[in-house]
Design a protein around this motif. Structure first.
Motif: not given
Length: 163
Positions: A15-20
């Protein structure tokens, strides 16, 4: 960490990778299309705009293993927090009509590498707005509220080790 389910950590990092990455693409004026998967790299196949994060190794943190136990009771080792080091391999994938697109693949890999630089730690309160709207929480519900903290650091490898 207050969970034995390691996939919650993987979900947090996905989720961190996706959102950022979406936020970085929007800032660059590019379409914010990215898919973040957690498969072994050889299983990803022909994918478009995909960053893959695969957990390949886990070990106990030796420093915290030797800390004195918390509280009383028997056996003391059961009260000692189990601190784990999780090792992931991150890859980027982009193929169009069976043609390898190095430019797009390296763009997504660069954005993915920038993410832990921007957010080297993930806590309950971390939220990212991928589109300029309200922040979206990075941690999944199974980890929220437990004062969990994930620390992200790159493991330096020589080119020979990377092969």
């Amino acid at each position: 960490m207050a969970t034995a389910n390691l996939f919650l950590v993987t979900q947090t990092l996905q989720r961190l990778l996706d959102l950022n990455i979406q936020a970085l693409l929007m800032r660059a004026g590019l379409p914010p299309t990215v898919s973040v998967t957690a498969m072994p790299p050889e299983r990803v196949g022909a994918a478009i705009n995909t960053v893959n994060l695969h957990l390949y190794h886990v070990k106990e943190d030796a420093y915290f293993k030797n800390m004195p136990p918390v509280g009383g009771g028997h056996p003391p080792v059961s009260r000692q927090p189990l601190v784990l080091l999780l090792y992931y391999v991150m890859t980027a994938h982009h193929e169009v009509f069976d043609a390898f697109d190095a430019e797009t693949q390296q763009l997504y890999f660069g954005l993915a590498m920038n993410t832990p630089h921007d957010h080297p730690g993930v806590e309950d309160s971390l939220g990212i707005s991928p589109d300029g709207g309200p922040d979206q929480t990075v941690m999944p519900p199974g980890l929220l509220g437990g004062d969990n903290r994930l620390e992200i650091s790159f493991r330096p490898l020589t080119p020979e080790e990377a092969l």
